[in-house]
Design a protein around this motif. Structure first.
Motif, PDB file in Angstrom:
ATOM      1  N   GLY A   1       1.327  -1.870  -0.195  1.00 43.87           N
ATOM      2  CA  GLY A   1      -0.133   0.194   0.536  1.00 43.87           C
ATOM      3  C   GLY A   1       0.666   0.902   0.380  1.00 43.87           C
ATOM      4  N   PRO A   2      -0.341   2.047   0.203  1.00 48.96           N
ATOM      5  CA  PRO A   2       0.806   3.706   0.169  1.00 48.96           C
ATOM      6  C   PRO A   2       1.486   3.981   1.595  1.00 48.96           C
ATOM      7  CG  PRO A   2      -1.156   3.469   0.200  1.00 48.96           C
ATOM      8  CD  PRO A   2      -1.024   2.959  -0.093  1.00 48.96           C
ATOM      9  N   GLY A   3       3.022   4.397   1.195  1.00 49.70           N
ATOM     10  CA  GLY A   3       4.103   5.085   2.482  1.00 49.70           C
ATOM     11  C   GLY A   3       4.209   3.513   2.990  1.00 49.70           C
ATOM     12  N   GLY A   4       4.552   2.682   2.331  1.00 54.28           N
ATOM     13  CA  GLY A   4       5.999   1.554   2.943  1.00 54.28           C
ATOM     14  C   GLY A   4       4.802   0.443   3.442  1.00 54.28           C
ATOM     15  N   LYS A   5       3.741   0.880   4.054  1.00 59.92           N
ATOM     16  CA  LYS A   5       2.557   0.087   4.418  1.00 59.92           C
ATOM     17  C   LYS A   5       2.365  -1.460   3.506  1.00 59.92           C
ATOM     18  CE  LYS A   5       0.130   3.257   6.850  1.00 59.92           C
ATOM     19  NZ  LYS A   5      -0.962   3.367   7.760  1.00 59.92           N
ATOM     20  N   ARG A   6       1.995  -2.612   4.247  1.00 64.50           N
ATOM     21  CA  ARG A   6       2.291  -3.697   3.531  1.00 64.50           C
ATOM     22  C   ARG A   6       0.964  -4.131   4.380  1.00 64.50           C
ATOM     23  NH1 ARG A   6       7.730  -2.815   3.084  1.00 64.50           N
ATOM     24  NH2 ARG A   6       8.254  -2.656   1.184  1.00 64.50           N
ATOM     25  N   VAL A   7      -0.256  -5.146   3.565  1.00 69.32           N
ATOM     26  CA  VAL A   7      -0.828  -6.250   4.293  1.00 69.32           C
ATOM     27  C   VAL A   7      -0.800  -7.583   3.616  1.00 69.32           C
ATOM     28  CG1 VAL A   7      -3.360  -7.128   4.015  1.00 69.32           C
ATOM     29  CG2 VAL A   7      -2.607  -4.362   3.969  1.00 69.32           C
ATOM     30  N   PHE A   8      -0.226  -8.825   4.444  1.00 68.30           N
ATOM     31  CA  PHE A   8      -0.061 -10.180   4.339  1.00 68.30           C
ATOM     32  C   PHE A   8      -1.708 -11.197   4.387  1.00 68.30           C
ATOM     33  CE2 PHE A   8       4.069  -8.074   5.368  1.00 68.30           C
ATOM     34  CZ  PHE A   8       4.815  -8.304   4.323  1.00 68.30           C
ATOM     35  N   ARG A   9      -0.986 -11.391   3.249  1.00 67.27           N
ATOM     36  CA  ARG A   9      -2.472 -12.197   2.772  1.00 67.27           C
ATOM     37  C   ARG A   9      -1.933 -14.258   3.435  1.00 67.27           C
ATOM     38  NH1 ARG A   9      -7.258 -11.718  -0.494  1.00 67.27           N
ATOM     39  NH2 ARG A   9      -8.026  -9.910  -0.549  1.00 67.27           N
ATOM     40  N   PHE A  10      -2.213 -15.319   4.265  1.00 63.22           N
ATOM     41  CA  PHE A  10      -1.523 -16.370   4.773  1.00 63.22           C
ATOM     42  C   PHE A  10      -2.519 -17.240   4.195  1.00 63.22           C
ATOM     43  CE2 PHE A  10       0.807 -13.544   7.812  1.00 63.22           C
ATOM     44  CZ  PHE A  10       2.133 -13.383   7.171  1.00 63.22           C
ATOM     45  N   TYR A  11      -1.380 -18.283   3.665  1.00 63.71           N
ATOM     46  CA  TYR A  11      -2.905 -19.488   3.120  1.00 63.71           C
ATOM     47  C   TYR A  11      -2.104 -20.666   3.501  1.00 63.71           C
ATOM     48  CZ  TYR A  11      -3.939 -15.636  -0.728  1.00 63.71           C
ATOM     49  OH  TYR A  11      -4.278 -14.432  -1.031  1.00 63.71           O
ATOM     50  N   CYS A  12      -3.273 -21.863   3.479  1.00 64.24           N
ATOM     51  CA  CYS A  12      -2.932 -22.983   4.126  1.00 64.24           C
ATOM     52  C   CYS A  12      -1.710 -23.432   2.697  1.00 64.24           C
ATOM     53  CB  CYS A  12      -3.956 -23.732   4.552  1.00 64.24           C
ATOM     54  SG  CYS A  12      -3.868 -25.576   4.108  1.00 64.24           S
ATOM     55  N   ASP A  13      -0.877 -24.398   3.070  1.00 64.90           N
ATOM     56  CA  ASP A  13       0.503 -24.500   2.910  1.00 64.90           C
ATOM     57  C   ASP A  13      -0.494 -26.058   2.097  1.00 64.90           C
ATOM     58  OD1 ASP A  13       2.178 -23.286   3.251  1.00 64.90           O
ATOM     59  OD2 ASP A  13       3.074 -24.400   4.409  1.00 64.90           O
ATOM     60  N   ILE A  14      -0.949 -26.304   2.367  1.00 61.74           N
ATOM     61  CA  ILE A  14      -1.758 -27.568   2.070  1.00 61.74           C
ATOM     62  C   ILE A  14      -3.139 -27.326   0.551  1.00 61.74           C
ATOM     63  CG2 ILE A  14      -3.688 -29.832   1.677  1.00 61.74           C
ATOM     64  CD1 ILE A  14      -1.650 -30.698   3.974  1.00 61.74           C
ATOM     65  N   SER A  15      -3.908 -27.017   1.110  1.00 61.70           N
ATOM     66  CA  SER A  15      -5.424 -26.703   0.622  1.00 61.70           C
ATOM     67  C   SER A  15      -5.297 -25.105  -0.386  1.00 61.70           C
ATOM     68  CB  SER A  15      -6.494 -26.666   1.328  1.00 61.70           C
ATOM     69  OG  SER A  15      -7.187 -25.182   2.830  1.00 61.70           O
ATOM     70  N   GLY A  16      -4.300 -24.479   0.007  1.00 60.42           N
ATOM     71  CA  GLY A  16      -4.542 -22.726  -0.261  1.00 60.42           C
ATOM     72  C   GLY A  16      -5.168 -21.880   0.198  1.00 60.42           C
ATOM     73  N   GLU A  17      -6.211 -22.732   1.165  1.00 61.83           N
ATOM     74  CA  GLU A  17      -7.623 -21.858   1.580  1.00 61.83           C
ATOM     75  C   GLU A  17      -6.757 -20.137   2.655  1.00 61.83           C
ATOM     76  OE1 GLU A  17     -10.135 -21.649   6.082  1.00 61.83           O
ATOM     77  OE2 GLU A  17      -8.690 -23.450   4.673  1.00 61.83           O
ATOM     78  N   LEU A  18      -7.444 -18.954   2.009  1.00 63.17           N
ATOM     79  CA  LEU A  18      -6.378 -17.451   2.565  1.00 63.17           C
ATOM     80  C   LEU A  18      -7.306 -18.158   3.545  1.00 63.17           C
ATOM     81  CD1 LEU A  18      -5.642 -15.104   3.053  1.00 63.17           C
ATOM     82  CD2 LEU A  18      -8.463 -13.754   1.868  1.00 63.17           C
ATOM     83  N   CYS A  19      -6.491 -18.352   5.375  1.00 64.37           N
ATOM     84  CA  CYS A  19      -6.328 -17.958   6.566  1.00 64.37           C
ATOM     85  C   CYS A  19      -6.300 -16.768   7.088  1.00 64.37           C
ATOM     86  CB  CYS A  19      -5.583 -19.145   7.297  1.00 64.37           C
ATOM     87  SG  CYS A  19      -5.430 -21.120   6.711  1.00 64.37           S
ATOM     88  N   CYS A  20      -5.751 -16.368   6.930  1.00 66.16           N
ATOM     89  CA  CYS A  20      -5.433 -15.173   7.728  1.00 66.16           C
ATOM     90  C   CYS A  20      -5.376 -13.603   7.202  1.00 66.16           C
ATOM     91  CB  CYS A  20      -4.539 -14.403   8.547  1.00 66.16           C
ATOM     92  SG  CYS A  20      -3.816 -13.765   9.595  1.00 66.16           S
ATOM     93  N   VAL A  21      -5.385 -12.841   7.120  1.00 67.02           N
ATOM     94  CA  VAL A  21      -5.423 -11.193   6.054  1.00 67.02           C
ATOM     95  C   VAL A  21      -4.881 -10.335   7.507  1.00 67.02           C
ATOM     96  CG1 VAL A  21      -5.664  -9.210   4.578  1.00 67.02           C
ATOM     97  CG2 VAL A  21      -7.066 -11.480   4.392  1.00 67.02           C
ATOM     98  N   THR A  22      -3.372 -10.080   7.636  1.00 65.14           N
ATOM     99  CA  THR A  22      -3.201  -9.007   8.587  1.00 65.14           C
ATOM    100  C   THR A  22      -3.420  -7.626   8.678  1.00 65.14           C
ATOM    101  OG1 THR A  22      -1.550  -8.010   7.529  1.00 65.14           O
ATOM    102  CG2 THR A  22      -0.788 -10.005   8.631  1.00 65.14           C
ATOM    103  N   LYS A  23      -3.566  -6.617  10.161  1.00 68.07           N
ATOM    104  CA  LYS A  23      -3.826  -5.568   9.181  1.00 68.07           C
ATOM    105  C   LYS A  23      -2.455  -5.008   8.408  1.00 68.07           C
ATOM    106  CE  LYS A  23      -3.552  -4.524  13.763  1.00 68.07           C
ATOM    107  NZ  LYS A  23      -4.164  -5.773  15.050  1.00 68.07           N
ATOM    108  N   SER A  24      -2.575  -3.337   7.992  1.00 69.71           N
ATOM    109  CA  SER A  24      -1.456  -3.234   7.288  1.00 69.71           C
ATOM    110  C   SER A  24      -0.301  -2.471   8.267  1.00 69.71           C
ATOM    111  CB  SER A  24      -1.760  -1.585   6.871  1.00 69.71           C
ATOM    112  OG  SER A  24      -1.769  -0.700   7.798  1.00 69.71           O
ATOM    113  N   ILE A  25       1.172  -3.066   7.760  1.00 69.80           N
ATOM    114  CA  ILE A  25       1.855  -2.824   8.591  1.00 69.80           C
ATOM    115  C   ILE A  25       3.027  -1.876   7.747  1.00 69.80           C
ATOM    116  CG2 ILE A  25       4.225  -4.474   9.562  1.00 69.80           C
ATOM    117  CD1 ILE A  25       2.014  -7.129   9.879  1.00 69.80           C
ATOM    118  N   ARG A  26       3.915  -1.456   9.178  1.00 68.98           N
ATOM    119  CA  ARG A  26       5.335  -0.142   8.217  1.00 68.98           C
ATOM    120  C   ARG A  26       5.933  -1.129   8.368  1.00 68.98           C
ATOM    121  NH1 ARG A  26       3.581   5.267   7.827  1.00 68.98           N
ATOM    122  NH2 ARG A  26       4.607   6.597   6.765  1.00 68.98           N
ATOM    123  N   ALA A  27       6.989  -0.707   8.067  1.00 64.97           N
ATOM    124  CA  ALA A  27       8.435  -1.698   8.084  1.00 64.97           C
ATOM    125  C   ALA A  27       9.210  -0.769   7.105  1.00 64.97           C
ATOM    126  CB  ALA A  27       8.579  -3.161   8.299  1.00 64.97           C
TER     127      ALA A  27
END
Ligand SMILES: [Zn+2]
Ligand SMILES: [Zn+2]
Length: 131
Positions: free
Chosen positions: A15-41
């Motif tokens: 996103g803008p200003g060096g912010k990133r959102v991560f989406r984590f997926y199950c390694d087997i099914s590919g199911e979306l398990c977690c969407v993080t808040k936007s993280i600035r680093a």
């Protein structure tokens, strides 16, 4: 050589200003398990570590056999392995899910100690089913 995985499969949405959102997926099914808040680093590595430690990892079970991170639907809690390493199908439960004793007879449909129906040979009766 297989390196130990640090996180589950993921995608980054920058996103803008060096912010990133991560989406984590199950390694087997590919199911979306977690969407993080936007993280600035400053760096993506850094952001990933924060995202994983604070949010991502809590949405997954890690299989100690293959090292993958999987959703709870893809994890065999009896065996404490992922379903690739320890599938439910055709596997006789080693322990009664109700009273926890070790089972010996692979043909038994009911636990010899407590009488609970075991998870083989058909469906369990569900309470409150509406039809
Ligand atoms: Zn596994
Ligand atoms: Zn039992």
């Amino acid at each position: 050589m297989v390196q130990a995985k640090k996180t589950a499969a993921y995608r980054v949405i920058a996103g803008p200003g060096g912010k990133r959102v991560f989406r984590f997926y199950c390694d087997i099914s590919g199911e979306l398990c977690c969407v993080t808040k936007s993280i600035r680093a400053d760096a993506e590595d850094e952001a990933l570590e924060i995202a994983w430690e604070t949010e991502g990892r809590w949405a997954f079970d890690r299989c100690p056999q293959c090292g993958r991170y999987v959703s709870s639907a893809m994890f065999n809690i009896n065996a404490e392995r992922c379903l690739d390493c320890a599938p439910w199908e055709n596997e006789y439960p080693v322990f009664c899910h109700h009273c926890g004793i070790r089972l010996k007879d692979p043909d038994a449909f009911f636990c010899p100690a407590c009488g609970a129906r075991l998870l083989v040979g058909g469906t369990e009766e569900e309470e409150g089913r509406t039809e």
